[in-house]
Design a protein around this motif. Structure first.
Motif, PDB file in Angstrom:
ATOM      1  N   GLY A   1       0.800  -1.226   0.000  1.00 26.29           N
ATOM      2  CA  GLY A   1       0.000   0.000   0.000  1.00 26.29           C
ATOM      3  C   GLY A   1       0.828   1.269   0.000  1.00 26.29           C
ATOM      4  O   GLY A   1       0.496   2.242  -0.699  1.00 26.29           O
ATOM      5  N   ALA A   2       1.915   1.303   0.758  1.00 28.68           N
ATOM      6  CA  ALA A   2       2.707   2.529   0.866  1.00 28.68           C
ATOM      7  C   ALA A   2       3.323   2.942  -0.462  1.00 28.68           C
ATOM      8  O   ALA A   2       3.612   4.122  -0.679  1.00 28.68           O
ATOM      9  CB  ALA A   2       3.804   2.340   1.919  1.00 28.68           C
ATOM     10  N   LEU A   3       3.526   1.992  -1.370  1.00 28.09           N
ATOM     11  CA  LEU A   3       4.133   2.316  -2.668  1.00 28.09           C
ATOM     12  C   LEU A   3       3.241   3.220  -3.513  1.00 28.09           C
ATOM     13  O   LEU A   3       3.725   3.886  -4.434  1.00 28.09           O
ATOM     14  CB  LEU A   3       4.438   1.033  -3.445  1.00 28.09           C
ATOM     15  CG  LEU A   3       5.429   0.062  -2.794  1.00 28.09           C
ATOM     16  CD1 LEU A   3       5.585  -1.189  -3.664  1.00 28.09           C
ATOM     17  CD2 LEU A   3       6.777   0.731  -2.571  1.00 28.09           C
ATOM     18  N   PHE A   4       1.952   3.249  -3.214  1.00 20.06           N
ATOM     19  CA  PHE A   4       1.010   4.045  -4.018  1.00 20.06           C
ATOM     20  C   PHE A   4       1.095   5.539  -3.701  1.00 20.06           C
ATOM     21  O   PHE A   4       0.371   6.336  -4.312  1.00 20.06           O
ATOM     22  CB  PHE A   4      -0.412   3.527  -3.813  1.00 20.06           C
ATOM     23  CG  PHE A   4      -0.668   2.213  -4.494  1.00 20.06           C
ATOM     24  CD1 PHE A   4      -1.285   2.147  -5.735  1.00 20.06           C
ATOM     25  CD2 PHE A   4      -0.273   1.025  -3.900  1.00 20.06           C
ATOM     26  CE1 PHE A   4      -1.506   0.942  -6.367  1.00 20.06           C
ATOM     27  CE2 PHE A   4      -0.495  -0.194  -4.519  1.00 20.06           C
ATOM     28  CZ  PHE A   4      -1.102  -0.235  -5.757  1.00 20.06           C
ATOM     29  N   SER A   5       1.952   5.911  -2.763  1.00 20.34           N
ATOM     30  CA  SER A   5       2.177   7.340  -2.538  1.00 20.34           C
ATOM     31  C   SER A   5       2.898   7.974  -3.726  1.00 20.34           C
ATOM     32  O   SER A   5       2.923   9.194  -3.867  1.00 20.34           O
ATOM     33  CB  SER A   5       2.991   7.546  -1.256  1.00 20.34           C
ATOM     34  OG  SER A   5       4.244   6.882  -1.360  1.00 20.34           O
ATOM     35  N   ASP A   6       3.486   7.129  -4.574  1.00 23.35           N
ATOM     36  CA  ASP A   6       4.093   7.578  -5.829  1.00 23.35           C
ATOM     37  C   ASP A   6       3.009   7.547  -6.906  1.00 23.35           C
ATOM     38  O   ASP A   6       2.602   6.490  -7.375  1.00 23.35           O
ATOM     39  CB  ASP A   6       5.257   6.656  -6.197  1.00 23.35           C
ATOM     40  CG  ASP A   6       5.949   7.062  -7.497  1.00 23.35           C
ATOM     41  OD1 ASP A   6       5.470   7.989  -8.164  1.00 23.35           O
ATOM     42  OD2 ASP A   6       6.961   6.424  -7.839  1.00 23.35           O
ATOM     43  N   GLY A   7       2.527   8.724  -7.272  1.00 24.15           N
ATOM     44  CA  GLY A   7       1.441   8.808  -8.248  1.00 24.15           C
ATOM     45  C   GLY A   7       1.814   8.213  -9.596  1.00 24.15           C
ATOM     46  O   GLY A   7       0.969   7.653 -10.300  1.00 24.15           O
ATOM     47  N   THR A   8       3.102   8.301  -9.971  1.00 23.82           N
ATOM     48  CA  THR A   8       3.538   7.737 -11.247  1.00 23.82           C
ATOM     49  C   THR A   8       3.385   6.226 -11.241  1.00 23.82           C
ATOM     50  O   THR A   8       2.933   5.620 -12.225  1.00 23.82           O
ATOM     51  CB  THR A   8       5.003   8.110 -11.522  1.00 23.82           C
ATOM     52  OG1 THR A   8       5.139   9.531 -11.523  1.00 23.82           O
ATOM     53  CG2 THR A   8       5.468   7.562 -12.862  1.00 23.82           C
ATOM     54  N   LEU A   9       3.756   5.592 -10.134  1.00 27.21           N
ATOM     55  CA  LEU A   9       3.609   4.147 -10.021  1.00 27.21           C
ATOM     56  C   LEU A   9       2.132   3.761 -10.014  1.00 27.21           C
ATOM     57  O   LEU A   9       1.732   2.786 -10.664  1.00 27.21           O
ATOM     58  CB  LEU A   9       4.291   3.639  -8.750  1.00 27.21           C
ATOM     59  CG  LEU A   9       4.216   2.131  -8.514  1.00 27.21           C
ATOM     60  CD1 LEU A   9       4.900   1.364  -9.638  1.00 27.21           C
ATOM     61  CD2 LEU A   9       4.835   1.776  -7.167  1.00 27.21           C
ATOM     62  N   ALA A  10       1.309   4.511  -9.297  1.00 26.15           N
ATOM     63  CA  ALA A  10      -0.134   4.239  -9.276  1.00 26.15           C
ATOM     64  C   ALA A  10      -0.723   4.346 -10.680  1.00 26.15           C
ATOM     65  O   ALA A  10      -1.570   3.539 -11.079  1.00 26.15           O
ATOM     66  CB  ALA A  10      -0.833   5.208  -8.328  1.00 26.15           C
ATOM     67  N   THR A  11      -0.256   5.328 -11.450  1.00 27.65           N
ATOM     68  CA  THR A  11      -0.712   5.475 -12.836  1.00 27.65           C
ATOM     69  C   THR A  11      -0.335   4.252 -13.650  1.00 27.65           C
ATOM     70  O   THR A  11      -1.119   3.749 -14.465  1.00 27.65           O
ATOM     71  CB  THR A  11      -0.099   6.738 -13.457  1.00 27.65           C
ATOM     72  OG1 THR A  11      -0.585   7.890 -12.754  1.00 27.65           O
ATOM     73  CG2 THR A  11      -0.476   6.857 -14.930  1.00 27.65           C
ATOM     74  N   GLY A  12       0.894   3.744 -13.441  1.00 30.48           N
ATOM     75  CA  GLY A  12       1.333   2.567 -14.175  1.00 30.48           C
ATOM     76  C   GLY A  12       0.533   1.329 -13.820  1.00 30.48           C
ATOM     77  O   GLY A  12       0.237   0.497 -14.688  1.00 30.48           O
ATOM     78  N   ILE A  13       0.158   1.184 -12.559  1.00 29.19           N
ATOM     79  CA  ILE A  13      -0.577  -0.002 -12.122  1.00 29.19           C
ATOM     80  C   ILE A  13      -2.006   0.015 -12.637  1.00 29.19           C
ATOM     81  O   ILE A  13      -2.520  -0.990 -13.135  1.00 29.19           O
ATOM     82  CB  ILE A  13      -0.541  -0.107 -10.585  1.00 29.19           C
ATOM     83  CG1 ILE A  13       0.883  -0.444 -10.121  1.00 29.19           C
ATOM     84  CG2 ILE A  13      -1.533  -1.154 -10.085  1.00 29.19           C
ATOM     85  CD1 ILE A  13       1.061  -0.451  -8.627  1.00 29.19           C
ATOM     86  N   PHE A  14      -2.668   1.150 -12.526  1.00 23.65           N
ATOM     87  CA  PHE A  14      -4.075   1.232 -12.913  1.00 23.65           C
ATOM     88  C   PHE A  14      -4.293   1.731 -14.339  1.00 23.65           C
ATOM     89  O   PHE A  14      -5.437   1.788 -14.810  1.00 23.65           O
ATOM     90  CB  PHE A  14      -4.830   2.147 -11.936  1.00 23.65           C
ATOM     91  CG  PHE A  14      -4.949   1.584 -10.548  1.00 23.65           C
ATOM     92  CD1 PHE A  14      -5.689   0.442 -10.310  1.00 23.65           C
ATOM     93  CD2 PHE A  14      -4.315   2.197  -9.483  1.00 23.65           C
ATOM     94  CE1 PHE A  14      -5.807  -0.087  -9.031  1.00 23.65           C
ATOM     95  CE2 PHE A  14      -4.420   1.693  -8.197  1.00 23.65           C
ATOM     96  CZ  PHE A  14      -5.160   0.545  -7.970  1.00 23.65           C
ATOM     97  N   ASN A  15      -3.213   2.136 -15.012  1.00 22.95           N
ATOM     98  CA  ASN A  15      -3.299   2.617 -16.389  1.00 22.95           C
ATOM     99  C   ASN A  15      -4.275   3.789 -16.505  1.00 22.95           C
ATOM    100  O   ASN A  15      -5.075   3.869 -17.434  1.00 22.95           O
ATOM    101  CB  ASN A  15      -3.719   1.476 -17.336  1.00 22.95           C
ATOM    102  CG  ASN A  15      -3.442   1.810 -18.790  1.00 22.95           C
ATOM    103  OD1 ASN A  15      -2.533   2.588 -19.100  1.00 22.95           O
ATOM    104  ND2 ASN A  15      -4.243   1.247 -19.684  1.00 22.95           N
ATOM    105  N   GLU A  16      -4.172   4.682 -15.560  1.00 17.33           N
ATOM    106  CA  GLU A  16      -5.001   5.884 -15.563  1.00 17.33           C
ATOM    107  C   GLU A  16      -4.225   6.988 -14.863  1.00 17.33           C
ATOM    108  O   GLU A  16      -3.530   6.740 -13.868  1.00 17.33           O
ATOM    109  CB  GLU A  16      -6.332   5.629 -14.845  1.00 17.33           C
ATOM    110  CG  GLU A  16      -7.270   6.814 -14.920  1.00 17.33           C
ATOM    111  CD  GLU A  16      -8.720   6.439 -14.609  1.00 17.33           C
ATOM    112  OE1 GLU A  16      -9.537   7.367 -14.437  1.00 17.33           O
ATOM    113  OE2 GLU A  16      -9.033   5.243 -14.562  1.00 17.33           O
TER     114      GLU A  16
END
Length: 379
Positions: free
Chosen positions: A83-98
């Motif tokens: 969960g803590a990794l999602f503080s990086d918005g770029t990584l969250a964008t890569g995971i959810f493709n949005e």
């Protein structure tokens, strides 16, 4: 594997507002990172495979807990919270493709992901830790039915719900490190019998990933799922399964056919996976089940992989065996040659001896056929 969602009692699930609660639903995400390969001892020992499990729940306030069954026996030391990794918005964008941005929610236990429009995409839970592991009050383990039931507890759900708005979705993402001894539970291999006679090993691997398939479930697990109202109580609206392998690995059979594939963006994912594990050039194969009307009841992906393994150890072993075979063939060849040569000349000598003996006999006893003996004198 199996995942199901026990619900709270109706009174406990009713929110304080006058609006009727929305029906809960879920979407599931699985990422299997294939690093080690059977027959390749070095990789298998140093880099275990990883299975990431993501669970997105709409209307999570109605859930009592979330249960995950895996067909191997594991403990808290094998599970990590991502969960803590999602503080990086770029990584969250890569995971959810949005396109997403990340901010802390009202409580620091939840990261809020926002769309470009400003609407909330979801809240991502960060589990509290105790003794360098996820706190036992939030994640429990039970060894049952030849495997492990991992439970995201009501305490964890309450913590997550308190950090999001009433109608927002809640997301959990856990990583399972698959012990080396259990790697064949997910991926098995067929290794040729002549692997010691080649400078490289052609390995065929096969994966049969199954989720919530009734015919494969232990009756005890099936009963718990039925008691929880599966699959209608909390329908699964979408399922994504991603397999990540080296670029040298060929997918020769896939059923169903994969949705798409792409090259892994190493720079983007090096903060998500230990960069020492990422190979130069990895490919993501993506399967999905996204029905328009009916929920996803179960899922099965059969994948057959083929790769050629070769390293210094295999080449050295091949060279030594080839050298030993060469020496053995040479010694055997020389022995055969010397023996054949000896037998040949011995045969010649025997033939010569026989011919000489025959000649001597003929000289000592000349034939008298056709001659009339003369009368002795005085006859």
């Amino acid at each position: 594997m199996a995942i199901w969602f026990p619900l709270k009692a109706p009174a406990a699930a009713t929110p304080s507002s006058s609006q009727p609660p929305q029906r809960p639903s879920a979407s599931l995400h699985f990422n299997l990172w294939r690093f080690g390969h059977r027959g390749h001892e070095k990789d298998e020992a140093a880099t275990p495979d990883l299975l990431d499990v993501g669970i997105m729940v709409a209307s999570p306030g109605q859930l009592a807990e979330i249960s995950i069954y895996v067909p191997i026996k594991i403990g808290p030391e094998h599970i990590a919270d991502l969960g803590a990794l999602f503080s990086d918005g770029t990584l969250a964008t890569g995971i959810f493709n949005e396109s997403l941005t990340a901010t802390n929610g009202p409580s620091h236990s939840v990261i809020i992901l926002k769309k470009a429009s400003g609407d909330t995409y979801c809240g991502v839970v960060k589990f509290p830790r105790s003794n360098n592991q996820i706190a036992a009050s939030h994640l429990k383990f039970r060894h049952e039915f030849d495997g492990t039931i991992i439970t995201i507890t009501s305490t964890a759900l309450a913590m997550g719900v308190s950090g999001i708005a009433e109608n927002d979705s809640l997301y959990f993402r856990l990583r399972l490190t698959i012990p080396k001894s259990d790697s064949i539970t997910f991926i098995n291999a067929a290794i040729p019998n002549d692997k010691f006679l080649t400078s490289g090993v052609d390995v065929t691997e096969y994966l049969d990933f199954r989720l919530n398939q009734a015919r494969n479930l232990n009756t005890g697990i099936a009963q718990q799922m039925t008691d929880a109202g599966w699959p209608k109580a909390v329908p699964t609206t979408r399922l994504d399964f991603l397999l990540v392998v080296g670029v040298a690995v060929d997918v020769v059979v896939g059923h169903p056919a994969f949705h798409k594939c792409r090259l892994l963006e190493t720079d983007l994912w090096k903060s998500y996976v230990d960069k020492t594990h990422l190979q130069k050039g990895m490919v993501i194969y993506h399967w999905k089940d996204d029905p328009k009307n009916d929920p996803v009841v179960d899922f099965n992906a059969f994948v057959k992989l083929r790769l050629r393994l070769s390293d210094r150890k295999i080449i050295t072993r091949y060279f030594i065996i080839a050298l030993l075979i060469g020496i053995s063939v040479g010694v055997f060849g020389n022995t055969v040659y010397d023996t054949g040569k000896f037998m040949f000349w011995k045969t010649i000598d025997m033939f010569r001896s026989t011919s000489a003996a025959t000649t001597e006999t003929q000289v000592a006893c000349p034939p008298s056929v056709g001659k009339i003996p003369s009368e002795p004198p005085g006859g």
